[in-house]
Each structure stands twice: as structure tokens, then as C-alpha cells.
Motif scaffolding. Structure first.
Motif, PDB file in Angstrom:
ATOM      1  N   LYS A  10       0.828  -1.215   0.000  1.00 47.33           N
ATOM      2  CA  LYS A  10       0.000   0.000   0.000  1.00 47.33           C
ATOM      3  C   LYS A  10       0.861   1.263   0.000  1.00 47.33           C
ATOM      4  O   LYS A  10       0.394   2.338  -0.379  1.00 47.33           O
ATOM      5  CB  LYS A  10      -0.888   0.019   1.251  1.00 47.33           C
ATOM      6  N   THR A  11       2.115   1.131   0.458  1.00 45.39           N
ATOM      7  CA  THR A  11       2.986   2.294   0.575  1.00 45.39           C
ATOM      8  C   THR A  11       4.336   2.027  -0.084  1.00 45.39           C
ATOM      9  O   THR A  11       4.693   0.868  -0.360  1.00 45.39           O
ATOM     10  CB  THR A  11       3.223   2.673   2.052  1.00 45.39           C
ATOM     11  N   GLU A  28       8.034   7.796   3.573  1.00 45.13           N
ATOM     12  CA  GLU A  28       7.127   6.779   3.042  1.00 45.13           C
ATOM     13  C   GLU A  28       5.823   7.447   2.658  1.00 45.13           C
ATOM     14  O   GLU A  28       5.374   8.392   3.319  1.00 45.13           O
ATOM     15  CB  GLU A  28       6.884   5.694   4.096  1.00 45.13           C
ATOM     16  N   GLN A  29       5.221   6.977   1.583  1.00 47.44           N
ATOM     17  CA  GLN A  29       3.967   7.562   1.123  1.00 47.44           C
ATOM     18  C   GLN A  29       3.073   6.478   0.518  1.00 47.44           C
ATOM     19  O   GLN A  29       3.559   5.421   0.082  1.00 47.44           O
ATOM     20  CB  GLN A  29       4.227   8.640   0.068  1.00 47.44           C
ATOM     21  N   PRO A  30       1.754   6.715   0.489  1.00 49.74           N
ATOM     22  CA  PRO A  30       0.846   5.741  -0.144  1.00 49.74           C
ATOM     23  C   PRO A  30       1.124   5.630  -1.636  1.00 49.74           C
ATOM     24  O   PRO A  30       1.497   6.608  -2.288  1.00 49.74           O
ATOM     25  CB  PRO A  30      -0.540   6.336   0.108  1.00 49.74           C
TER      26      PRO A  30
END
Length: 349
Positions: free
Chosen positions: A6-7, A27-29
């Protein structure tokens, strides 16, 4: 089939002006795919001098809260949008640098689509691309080697084969230095049958160049007037093409190394020591009847042609060192210190 994450972890410039020391991990989606987009699991990214320039804001960049650097990636397609036709899950691909430059001459708007400057780059675990903005690579080309092609390989290919006078087997090429573009240029020129002279300040690096096929080598520390050595090696005639990356400190010497009617292809600038060089540049260009040509990477078509050339001639891109993703700052420093011959690569997955 494994579930997709998801990330995605990524590096961005928290601060600029310190040769990559301002990099920070975050970290990012992973965004939802559009109908004509693909999700690529990034395996390797190679560093380029341009990344150092961006880290110091010495090139124009877009307005980003967190700019992700990097332009030269290889990876695997792990998801495709509903309207994607030419790519499928499992395809092996590399990025194209100017995402909107698909073919033909470069236009001003292409600059705005450059990875790691105009748009977000590839130092990330996963990245969404438009389906037209990647190029397939054959299974014979390992991911680490493939990650070196889009910038250095494409520049070298464009220099040698896409200009007004493509290099021929009966011609001589002078290459400055032993970095990524220089080593690709050596390999490509030799594959085309040309004679190659290459320069470096290190005998050790020059020995590597000899093993890759260089016909003659010049240590410019031992021969500070190396343009005279080039003329000596060519019987006073000069070379057909100089691949120039020194900038103001070497450009006049490069022009003096040419035969009458020869070409200097400017691929970058590393040496700004001699800022008075431009005062004598014009007359040297005039009396050599020289052509000066700037190289700004290449289109998707050129990237595809470069991959075909490498595959046809069984060229093995030269990787100097591979760093883990966690040591990206150290990789930037290694590149800045110019310890490498060929390419510096970062393993993401």
C-alpha cells in the motif's frame, strides 16, 4: 500472486546545497492507477552527475514540497491500468528521462517532464508511470546494467549516431574522462569500428579503458597540454569527434584537438576552473571550422534504439559499484569524489 504493498519508501531532498547530504527517507501511499498507467517495482537506479546538480539547485526544478531525485531506473511492471495495451504484468522496463519526449527533436515543454527535476524521480520503491513513459528491455539484460542506460547510454548513443555526421569506422573519437557517458561512448564507438583516444588523470582508470578497447590513452596530469598529444597521435590531423564534459576548463583544448571540420559534442561540465576560456573559444572554433553540439539526453525512440544496439552488440554496461538503498548519501559522495569508472548504481529491491 503476492499482494501489492500500500505504501512506498522514497528519498527526497529535505535540504539542498550539500551534494546529497540533505537526503531524507520517507514513506507515502502508492497512488491508484489511472487507466493508461502502470505501476513499476523499482529494482535499480543509477546515479548521474545531474543528480548532484539537482541536489545543489544548479538546475531548474519544479515546485515540490518533497522532491524525489533520480532519473535512471529499471524495474518490473506489477500492475497495469485498464486501458493499457502494450505492457503487461511481469514486463521488464527502464524509465525514459523526459517523460513526454517520445520522438523527434526536443521541444521546450519536454524539459518540464524530466524525472528527478521537472517531475518526481525514481529513488522510490514503487513508481507509477504513464504507459508510454517506459521502454521494455530483453531478459538478457540484467536489471542492474539496464538501470545505467536511460541517461548515460542514451547520451552516448545520441552523440555518436544521431547527429548530422554519425560516427564511421574510419574515424577517430576523443573521449574526455571515464565516467558513465564516457565509458558507454568508448564501448559504442568500438562496436562501430572507430578508433578511440581517451583521457583521465588516473593510470589505473586508463588501464580499464584499454581493456575495454581504447586504442590510445592520455593521462592529462602528465600531459597538461593534452591537445598536443592528441595531434601527435593523429599525425597532426586531429580527431573527428570530441566527447566533451569538462566545460570551461577543457573546451578550448577540445576544439584544438579537432581535425578541420570536426565536431565537439558537449555532454556536461565538470571543470569551471578556466572561466577565461570563452575569450579564445570563438577564434579556435573559427580556425578549425568546428561544429559545437550540445547533448540533452534523448527521446523514447532513442532509448529504444540504444537498448537494441546494446543487445545486438552484446555490450555489457560497466558498473563500478553498487550501493544498497539505505546508503544513498554515501553513493552521492562516491560520485562527487569521482572515484568511479563507469556507473554508480543503487539497489532498491
Amino acid at each position: 500472486m503476492s499482494l501489492l504493498p500500500k505504501t512506498s519508501k522514497f528519498y527526497y531532498f529535505k535540504t539542498f546545497g550539500s551534494d546529497g547530504e540533505g537526503l531524507e527517507l520517507d514513506e507515502q501511499p502508492i497512488p491508484k492507477l489511472g487507466e493508461k498507467e502502470v505501476l513499476v517495482k523499482i529494482h535499480y537506479v543509477s546515479l548521474n552527475y545531474r543528480d548532484l546538480l539537482v541536489s545543489n539547485k544548479q538546475l531548474p526544478i519544479g515546485d515540490f514540497e518533497k522532491l524525489i531525485p533520480g532519473l535512471d531506473a529499471s524495474g518490473e511492471v506489477v500492475e497495469v491500468g485498464g486501458a493499457v495495451k502494450d505492457l503487461k504484468v511481469g514486463d521488464r522496463v527502464i524509465s525514459i528521462i523526459a517523460q513526454e519526449w517520445l520522438a523527434g527533436p526536443i521541444k521546450p515543454h519536454h524539459f518540464a517532464s524530466s524525472l528527478g527535476a521537472g517531475v518526481q524521480g525514481v529513488f522510490t520503491e514503487y513508481r507509477v508511470f504513464p504507459d508510454y513513459a517506459v521502454v521494455k528491455i530483453p531478459s538478457t539484460l540484467p536489471y542492474d546494467e539496464a538501470s545505467t542506460i536511460s541517461c548515460a547510454g542514451v547520451n552516448a548513443f545520441g552523440v555518436l549516431f544521431e547527429g548530422p555526421t554519425p560516427i564511421r569506422a574510419d574515424q577517430t573519437v576523443l573521449i574526455l574522462g571515464t565516467g558513465g557517458v564516457s565509458i558507454f561512448s568508448l564501448q559504442f564507438a568500438k562496436a562501430a569500428g572507430a578508433r578511440v583516444i581517451i583521457t583521465s588523470s588516473s593510470d589505473e582508470k586508463l588501464e580499464i579503458a584499454r581493456k575495454l578497447g581504447a586504442n590510445e590513452v592520455i593521462n592529462y596530469k602528465k600531459h597538461p597540454d593534452w591537445e598536443n598529444k592528441v595531434l601527435e597521435l593523429t599525425g597532426g590531423e586531429g580527431v573527428d569527434l570530441v566527447i566533451e564534459n569538462g566545460g570551461a576548463g577543457t573546451i578550448v583544448k577540445s576544439v584544438k584537438s579537432l581535425r578541420l571540420g570536426g565536431t565537439v559534442a558537449v555532454i556536461g561540465f565538470l571543470d569551471a576552473a578556466n572561466l577565461d576560456a570563452e575569450k579564445t573559444l570563438t577564434q579556435n572554433i573559427l580556425f578549425k571550422a568546428a561544429t559545437i553540439r550540445g547533448i540533452l539526453t534523448g527521446s523514447k525512440q532513442t532509448t529504444e534504439d540504444t537498448v537494441k544496439f546494446i543487445t545486438l552488440h552484446k555490450i555489457k554496461p560497466l558498473i563500478d559499484k553498487i550501493f544498497p538503498f539505505s546508503e544513498l548519501k554515501a553513493a552521492f559522495k562516491y560520485l562527487k569524489d569521482q572515484k568511479h569508472v563507469g556507473k554508480v548504481v543503487i539497489k532498491i529491491h
